[in-house]
Design a protein around this motif. Structure first.
Motif, short mmCIF file in Angstrom:
data_model
loop_
_atom_site.label_atom_id
_atom_site.label_comp_id
_atom_site.label_asym_id
_atom_site.label_seq_id
_atom_site.Cartn_x
_atom_site.Cartn_y
_atom_site.Cartn_z
N MET A 1 -13.71 0.94 -10.87
CA MET A 1 -12.34 0.51 -10.62
C MET A 1 -11.76 1.30 -9.46
N ALA A 2 -10.90 0.68 -8.65
CA ALA A 2 -10.35 1.31 -7.47
C ALA A 2 -9.53 2.53 -7.85
N GLU A 3 -9.53 3.54 -6.98
CA GLU A 3 -8.78 4.77 -7.21
C GLU A 3 -7.89 5.04 -6.02
N ASN A 4 -6.81 5.82 -6.25
CA ASN A 4 -5.95 6.21 -5.14
C ASN A 4 -6.40 7.54 -4.59
N ALA A 5 -5.59 8.12 -3.69
CA ALA A 5 -5.99 9.37 -3.04
C ALA A 5 -6.09 10.52 -4.02
N ASP A 6 -5.38 10.45 -5.15
CA ASP A 6 -5.42 11.52 -6.15
C ASP A 6 -6.52 11.33 -7.17
N GLY A 7 -7.32 10.29 -7.00
CA GLY A 7 -8.41 10.05 -7.93
C GLY A 7 -8.01 9.30 -9.18
N GLN A 8 -6.77 8.85 -9.27
CA GLN A 8 -6.33 8.11 -10.45
C GLN A 8 -6.75 6.64 -10.34
N GLU A 9 -7.13 6.08 -11.47
CA GLU A 9 -7.59 4.69 -11.48
C GLU A 9 -6.41 3.74 -11.32
N ARG A 10 -6.59 2.73 -10.48
CA ARG A 10 -5.57 1.69 -10.32
C ARG A 10 -5.84 0.63 -11.39
N SER A 11 -5.36 0.88 -12.57
CA SER A 11 -5.66 0.01 -13.71
C SER A 11 -4.53 -0.96 -14.05
N GLU A 12 -3.39 -0.83 -13.38
CA GLU A 12 -2.22 -1.65 -13.73
C GLU A 12 -1.99 -2.73 -12.69
N ASP A 13 -1.61 -3.91 -13.15
CA ASP A 13 -1.27 -5.00 -12.22
C ASP A 13 -0.03 -4.64 -11.41
N ALA A 14 0.02 -5.15 -10.19
CA ALA A 14 1.15 -4.87 -9.31
C ALA A 14 2.45 -5.43 -9.90
N THR A 15 3.49 -4.63 -9.82
CA THR A 15 4.80 -5.08 -10.30
C THR A 15 5.44 -6.02 -9.28
N PRO A 16 6.44 -6.80 -9.68
CA PRO A 16 7.13 -7.67 -8.71
C PRO A 16 7.68 -6.89 -7.52
N ARG A 17 8.17 -5.67 -7.75
CA ARG A 17 8.70 -4.88 -6.64
C ARG A 17 7.59 -4.50 -5.68
N ARG A 18 6.43 -4.13 -6.20
CA ARG A 18 5.29 -3.77 -5.35
C ARG A 18 4.86 -4.99 -4.52
N GLN A 19 4.82 -6.16 -5.12
CA GLN A 19 4.44 -7.37 -4.39
C GLN A 19 5.47 -7.71 -3.31
N GLN A 20 6.77 -7.50 -3.63
CA GLN A 20 7.81 -7.77 -2.64
C GLN A 20 7.70 -6.81 -1.46
N GLU A 21 7.47 -5.52 -1.74
CA GLU A 21 7.31 -4.54 -0.66
C GLU A 21 6.10 -4.87 0.20
N ALA A 22 5.01 -5.32 -0.42
CA ALA A 22 3.81 -5.69 0.35
C ALA A 22 4.11 -6.88 1.25
N ALA A 23 4.85 -7.86 0.74
CA ALA A 23 5.20 -9.03 1.55
C ALA A 23 6.08 -8.62 2.73
#
Length: 373
Positions: A1-23
């Motif tokens: 599973m994908a990890e971030n820079a701190d080694g934590q697993e990205r196990s949670e689906d993106a929130t609506p706010r995260r999707q809006q910021e990405a857009a």
């Protein structure tokens, strides 16, 4: 599973706010294969519908150019007029087909949600090392595999079409010019249409892959979700402080209404409910304050300071507390009990028998379903 820079697993689906910021940053799901499919299909339909007229028009423009009067060539003014007319004719001739392609190119990304414009210059995109890392990454290898597969599939279909249509293509050279041009337009249109068939298969595989890849890249760690919740909803201690302030404000407003009450119904110590009734403006008595334990004690103290008659009726006090609401009329099922209490207090006041001592009324008729022990 994908990890971030701190080694934590990205196990949670993106929130609506995260999707809006990405857009907002220009990160949206894209499929080049879907856009290519739409362009090929539009070109095929455009050639089938507009091709014969387009090629005939181009042929007419070429004849005009080849039969141009030699005297106009040496006259700059006339030549300017001729070139301007030729340019406008070419634009009008090509505008429908080119306009169709432009509209399709702009609208195709909408099939996956939306398209964005971003004019921000990102220096990391100019980093050669990061570019090489993306090129040799898992995503880059997948894109290379798709490109090779697309080349082989589309190239194979194109070779098959040329092989099957060899006789027809050679026959074009023996036809008169006008029929040959119309025949060529139809052949090109059907050829483009046949080339879209393998592109449908490729786009059908690429679109789900791009959507899944996009959502996977947006996944968040549990800590990122918690941090976002703190940012959007506020820290727990801040929210608790706000709730306490709201409760204090509501209690302060409630205590300010106690002096307007006509009677105070108590348990006698654990519950207190203050009722106001103005026959000329109210259809039923209204609960202006209610509380239990410490709040009930405060209500009694304020009521005593303003000489509000206190009625000790445990069943009625509990029924009003649990079934009534602040600033609302008393429940309909308690009308009779409250009316009896008010009538008794009004009679004592009229007769001058109110002494300031609590009035005990233990036999008030409270419906059985509203009784609480």
């Amino acid at each position: 599973m994908a990890e971030n820079a701190d080694g934590q697993e990205r196990s949670e689906d993106a929130t609506p706010r995260r999707q809006q910021e990405a857009a907002e940053q220009g990160q949206v799901a894209r499929s080049r294969e879907l856009t290519t499919l739409a362009m090929l299909l539009s070109a095929a339909l455009g050639l089938l519908m507009l091709g014969p007229g387009l090629l005939e028009g181009l042929s007419a423009q070429m004849r005009v150019g080849l039969t141009l009067d030699a005297r106009k060539i040496t006259d700059s003014d006339q030549m300017t007029v001729v070139l301007g007319q030729a340019f406008s004719d070419w634009v009008l001739l090509l505008a429908p087909f080119l306009g169709l392609m432009v509209v399709v190119a702009l609208c195709a990304p909408l099939a996956l949600g939306s398209w964005t414009f971003s004019l921000k210059l990102r220096w990391e995109h100019l980093n050669v090392l990061k570019g090489l890392a993306r090129l040799f990454s898992w995503h880059g290898l997948v894109e290379l595999g798709k490109a090779l597969a697309k080349f082989l599939v589309v190239g194979g279909v194109a070779v098959l079409l040329l092989w099957r249509g060899e006789a027809e293509l050679l026959q074009l050279g023996r036809e008169p010019l006008a029929p040959a041009l119309a025949h060529t337009a139809r052949t090109l249109g059907w050829t483009f249409l046949m080339l879209t068939l393998p592109m449908i298969l490729i786009a059908g595989v690429d679109v789900p892959f791009q959507l899944l890849s996009f959502l996977r890249n947006l996944r968040m760690t549990k800590q990122e979700v918690r941090d976002e919740m703190k940012d959007t909803e506020g820290k727990p201690e801040v929210k608790g402080r706000i709730r306490r302030l709201q409760q204090e404000f509501a209690q302060r407003r409630m205590m300010e209404k106690v002096p307007t009450a006509d009677i105070l119904v108590t348990n006698p110590t654990h519950y207190a409910v203050a009722l106001e009734y103005k026959p000329e403006t109210m259809k039923a008595p209204v609960i202006v304050a209610l509380g239990v334990e410490h709040m009930a004690l405060r209500i009694r103290e304020v009521a005593d300071q303003h000489n509000i008659p206190r009625v000790e009726s445990p069943l009625l006090a509990r029924a009003l507390y649990y079934n009534g609401a602040l600033d609302k009329p008393v429940p309909v099922s308690l009308y009779q009990a409250v009316a009896q209490v008010l009538a008794y207090v009004y009679r004592l006041r009229r007769d001058g028998e109110l002494t300031g001592e609590p009035i005990v009324m233990a036999d008030v008729p409270v419906p059985g379903e509203l009784r609480t022990e």
